[in-house]
Design an enzyme around this catalytic site. Structure first.
Site, PDB file in Angstrom:
ATOM      1  N   TYR A   1      -0.339 -77.882  51.006  1.00 49.38           N
ATOM      2  CA  TYR A   1      -1.605 -77.223  50.679  1.00 49.38           C
ATOM      3  C   TYR A   1      -1.596 -75.784  51.183  1.00 49.38           C
ATOM      4  CZ  TYR A   1      -6.600 -76.188  50.475  1.00 49.38           C
ATOM      5  OH  TYR A   1      -7.809 -75.605  50.217  1.00 49.38           O
TER       6      TYR A   1
ATOM      7  N   SER B   1      -7.681 -69.994  50.713  1.00 51.50           N
ATOM      8  CA  SER B   1      -8.260 -70.838  51.756  1.00 51.50           C
ATOM      9  C   SER B   1      -7.861 -70.286  53.115  1.00 51.50           C
ATOM     10  CB  SER B   1      -7.745 -72.271  51.611  1.00 51.50           C
ATOM     11  OG  SER B   1      -8.013 -73.045  52.766  1.00 51.50           O
TER      12      SER B   1
ATOM     13  N   GLY C   1     -12.031 -75.777  36.996  1.00 55.52           N
ATOM     14  CA  GLY C   1     -12.621 -76.781  37.882  1.00 55.52           C
ATOM     15  C   GLY C   1     -14.119 -76.648  37.993  1.00 55.52           C
ATOM     16  N   ALA C   2     -14.770 -76.376  36.858  1.00 54.05           N
ATOM     17  CA  ALA C   2     -16.197 -76.029  36.873  1.00 54.05           C
ATOM     18  C   ALA C   2     -17.126 -77.227  36.956  1.00 54.05           C
ATOM     19  CB  ALA C   2     -16.536 -75.220  35.616  1.00 54.05           C
ATOM     20  N   ASN C   3     -16.598 -78.441  36.903  1.00 54.56           N
ATOM     21  CA  ASN C   3     -17.481 -79.597  36.810  1.00 54.56           C
ATOM     22  C   ASN C   3     -17.964 -80.126  38.157  1.00 54.56           C
ATOM     23  OD1 ASN C   3     -14.476 -80.544  36.540  1.00 54.56           O
ATOM     24  ND2 ASN C   3     -15.541 -82.266  37.481  1.00 54.56           N
TER      25      ASN C   3
ATOM     26  N   GLY D   1     -16.652 -75.029  42.001  1.00 52.67           N
ATOM     27  CA  GLY D   1     -16.657 -74.579  40.613  1.00 52.67           C
ATOM     28  C   GLY D   1     -17.993 -74.791  39.938  1.00 52.67           C
TER      29      GLY D   1
END
Length: 318
Positions: A179, A154, A24-26, A30
């Protein structure tokens, strides 16, 4: 600020980070984690569901850090075939992996399923990362020196419960409940992985972290997908009033990934009010996150669901 915490503020304190995978680096956390690690000299593989958005993020980082060493490759955590394909590509391309940052996630979205039929939050936030870690453990094991797996949890894990009778939310579904379950699962996995790594005398450490409340697009997706303008307004207000920046939220993962004093099985998060914001520190998680019986059962179920077994990989670490 403590001497340990000062290391997250200075690129010079962390030394050679090596090769890192960030899921999720974009965007969001991330993106910030990738930028900070690149600034510290790491070669970062940006594992993104959309390579187009990944390349756009890469160009943004390079505009500020022309010397950044970045590679974008496709990884869809909602598809175990994509997870396996990414791992095959990585292990055929790289001889070493120093840090795996299990960062990507979705939050409080309407119920839908992954390619393999898992509830989407449980599948993406947890099972996809469980499988990815298993696939990449051989290269982590053979990399000289200490390596790390850092898994993003989280504060919502405190409200989570592992419902073994309805893991996929087929009988009853709550967006926030799912979640919380996924983030509790991430934390239980991080602790159990470290216990197993220690038993195998591996040089790999498993560390958990959380960002507190960081203002990212993550909070928008649930309300947008459910069509709730009220929830969207509440989230936007909370981001403006309560949240810290995505950059500040990313510090916990960077600290967990790079601080030389971090021990396996530790949990890093902000030190401020209710752990929502502040400077990273090692802290305690919920009592249920440390339950060994739950951890062993979840591990067995996860291996069955993903088809990824760690047994031979951990034996190879001896």
């Amino acid at each position: 600020m403590s001497e340990r915490n000062e290391s997250v503020e200075s690129a010079d304190d962390t030394g050679d980070v090596g090769t890192v995978v960030v899921t999720g680096a974009n965007s969001g956390l991330g993106f910030e984690v990738t930028k900070m690690l690149a600034e510290r000299g790491a070669h970062v593989v940006m594992a993104c569901r959309s390579t187009q958005r990944g390349e756009e993020a890469k160009r943004k980082i390079e505009a500020d850090l022309p010397e950044a060493s970045l590679v974008v490759h496709e990884l869809d955590l909602a598809d175990l075939d994509s997870v396996a394909a990414f791992a095959d590509w990585f292990t055929s391309t790289y001889d070493e992996l120093h840090v795996l940052c299990n960062n990507a996630g979705v939050m409080a979205i309407p119920r839908k399923e992954t390619e393999q039929g898992f509830e989407y939050q449980f599948g993406v936030n947890y099972l996809g990362h469980f499988a990815l870690t298993g696939h990449l453990l051989p290269v982590l094991n053979r990399t000289p020196g200490e390596t790390r797996v850092v898994t993003q949890s989280s504060v919502a894990h405190r409200n989570g419960e592992i419902d073994f009778d309805d893991l996929q939310g087929e009988q009853s579904y709550s967006a926030w409940g799912a979640y919380g379950q996924s983030k509790l699962a991430d934390l239980i996995f991080a602790y159990e992985l470290d216990r197993r790594l220690r038993s195998a005398n591996a040089t790999v450490k498993s560390v958990a972290c959380h960002p507190g409340w960081a203002a990212t697009n993550l909070q928008r997706r649930g309300p947008e997908q459910s069509g709730s303008r009220l929830r969207l307004w509440i989230m936007q207000l909370a981001n403006a009033v309560i949240a810290q920046s995505a950059e500040q939220g990313a510090l916990a993962m960077v600290y967990a990934a790079t601080d030389p004093n971090i021990e396996g099985g530790e949990y890093v998060g902000p030190d401020g009010f209710r752990n929502m914001r502040g400077t990273p520190e090692v802290q305690e998680s919920s009592e249920q996150s440390y339950d060994v019986d739950t951890a062993r059962r979840l591990w067995e179920v996860s291996e069955e669901l993903t088809g990824v077994s760690f047994d031979q990989l951990l034996l190879a670490a001896n």
